[in-house]
Design an enzyme around this catalytic site. Structure first.
Site, PDB file in Angstrom:
ATOM      1  N   HIS A 308       0.849  -1.184   0.000  1.00 18.89           N
ATOM      2  CA  HIS A 308       0.000   0.000   0.000  1.00 18.89           C
ATOM      3  C   HIS A 308       0.886   1.236   0.000  1.00 18.89           C
ATOM      4  O   HIS A 308       1.933   1.263   0.655  1.00 18.89           O
ATOM      5  CB  HIS A 308      -0.922   0.018   1.223  1.00 18.89           C
ATOM      6  CG  HIS A 308      -2.059   0.993   1.103  1.00 18.89           C
ATOM      7  ND1 HIS A 308      -1.904   2.334   1.372  1.00 18.89           N
ATOM      8  CD2 HIS A 308      -3.355   0.817   0.734  1.00 18.89           C
ATOM      9  CE1 HIS A 308      -3.074   2.945   1.168  1.00 18.89           C
ATOM     10  NE2 HIS A 308      -3.953   2.056   0.781  1.00 18.89           N
ATOM     11  N   ASP A 366      -7.722  -4.573  -0.709  1.00 16.16           N
ATOM     12  CA  ASP A 366      -8.256  -4.832  -2.052  1.00 16.16           C
ATOM     13  C   ASP A 366      -8.143  -6.312  -2.423  1.00 16.16           C
ATOM     14  O   ASP A 366      -9.012  -6.857  -3.112  1.00 16.16           O
ATOM     15  CB  ASP A 366      -7.502  -3.991  -3.088  1.00 16.16           C
ATOM     16  CG  ASP A 366      -7.684  -2.499  -2.871  1.00 16.16           C
ATOM     17  OD1 ASP A 366      -8.843  -2.078  -2.753  1.00 16.16           O
ATOM     18  OD2 ASP A 366      -6.684  -1.772  -2.803  1.00 16.16           O
TER      19      ASP A 366
END
Length: 432
Positions: A308, A366
């Site tokens: 991330h 995700d």
């Protein structure tokens, strides 16, 4: 506010300025450069605004180095374990967790605004059946400002609240209708006896010919994902909503711009990209080859759903959703779906590989949300739409905060111009 300062000297002009350092409740201090151009004739250069605090906000706090995410001061872990999405929505909008009476009233108000104008149903017919649902969402949601003139005065607190309720309530209805349009099924009206997420699932998967029962595991998993996706500080789509709102555009147009920004595969489209990647890998026997490709900096292949930009350690949302992902796969997932086995094996390999560990390339939210959506039966092209439903709450909260800020002004980023120097126009017959 701290009285600490930073001194900047421009050696070419000999000018010096002291800029105040400002501090929030938590987080890194910031240098206030408001007077820098006026006093020194200087801009700052920060591509992507990665080191720029664009606003004051009391909604969400992220500490990427330590894997911390808080809504209004509450750790995301506590909210995910104990709260519901609508309770979190109330928290983000109004700043405090609601009492039972407040939550009941808020829930009732949301239910009263779930219907969309009947004229909007014909609006869907203007889209091809195979149009991407996000394209449909941008158009339909943006059109709401043509229907609700009674909530467009952004300087009226009552109008802002009414618009907020409408946007949060109608987003699932618009999203479900977008899905129904793509599969050629009749639209299903909202049912006020169901929860926010239960209503969404019913509108997506129910048909007039038979009864549909919302799966409680799917409902709980979706509610959890929505909590985790509700807000995430000044990300690309939220900044877009604020940027649009700074021009005094109406709230429906502002949130529609947020939907557009969210659509990008580097932002809200990442969970859709995860499933595309898994389909490309195809089989567990190919994992080793693709892991090697991901490690090769000269290979364009990237493992989607890992790492991330903000979190330097494990994404705290991923820790929460991982357990739910495994529960969903165990209870309602298709045991014969090879992508689930592939995803779990890929997760195992990445978590135990020194290359990924040393670079904090752990599975993120995700990765897991895409797998859960697939298990529930939501098609890949609807993944980002689900994200948009959840993030609407954050967009609306951020927009309301911005409009009420007395220091708010129209946003106007500056630039370094590196084009041609001043030159004179040359008649076309003299040009070479």
């Amino acid at each position: 506010m701290s009285k600490d300062t930073v001194t900047i000297t421009d050696n070419s002009s000999g000018k010096t300025i002291e800029l105040p350092i400002r501090r929030g409740t938590v987080g890194p201090p910031v240098v206030d450069i408001t007077t820098l151009y006026k006093e020194m004739g200087l801009f700052t250069f920060d591509p992507g605004f990665l080191s720029t605090a664009s606003c004051r906000s009391s909604i969400t706090y992220i500490d990427g180095d330590n894997g911390v995410l808080m809504y209004r001061g509450y750790p995301i872990e506590q909210l995910a374990e104990k709260s519901t999405f609508l309770e979190v929505a109330h928290l983000l909008l109004w700043g405090e967790l609601p009492t039972k009476d407040q939550l009941d009233k808020f829930t009732s108000l949301i239910r009263r605004h779930t219907l969309i104008n009947e004229s909007l149903k014909s609006f869907y017919n203007g889209f091809y059946h195979d149009a991407h649902p996000m394209a449909v969402m941008v158009g339909v949601f943006g059109s709401l400002s043509a229907f609700y003139h009674d909530s467009l005065d952004i300087h009226d607190a009552g109008h802002r609240e009414l618009a907020a309720l409408r946007m949060i309530a109608k987003m699932p209805t618009i999203a479900a209708a977008s899905y129904k349009h793509t599969v050629g099924e009749p639209f299903v009206y909202p049912k006020n006896t169901l929860s926010y997420v239960g209503n969404l699932l019913n509108m997506m998967f129910a048909v007039p010919a038979e009864e549909y029962a919302v799966d409680p595991i799917a409902e709980r998993a979706m509610d959890l994902i929505f909590i985790l996706h509700a807000d995430h500080e000044q990300n690309a789509s939220t900044s877009t909503v604020r940027l649009s709102g700074s021009s005094s555009a109406n709230p429906f147009a502002c949130v529609s711009s947020g939907i557009t920004a969210l659509w990008g595969p580097a932002h809200g489209g990442a969970n859709e990209a995860v499933l595309t990647m898994l389909e490309e890998i195809g089989d567990v026997k190919n994992i080793g080859k693709y892991i090697d490709k991901a490690k090769d900096k000269n290979d364009p292949f990237r493992l989607m759903g890992f790492g991330h930009r903000i979190y330097k350690k494990y994404d705290p949302r991923a820790k929460i959703i991982r357990q739910m992902c495994h529960e969903v796969l165990a209870k309602i997932g298709d045991k014969n779906d090879p992508l689930f086995e592939l995803a779990l094996r890929l997760e195992e390999v990445a978590l135990n590989d020194e290359y990924f560990q040393s670079r904090s390339l752990y599975p993120n939210v995700d990765f897991y949300s895409g797998i859960i959506y697939r298990a529930i039966g939501i098609p890949t092209n609807m993944f980002t739409v689900m994200f948009a439903i959840a993030r609407t709450v954050g967009w609306v909260a951020q927009w309301m905060e911005m409009i009420a800020d007395p220091d708010q002004r129209i946003a106007r980023p500056r630039q370094i111009y590196d084009g041609a120097a001043p030159r004179n126009y040359i008649p076309i017959e003299q040009r070479k």
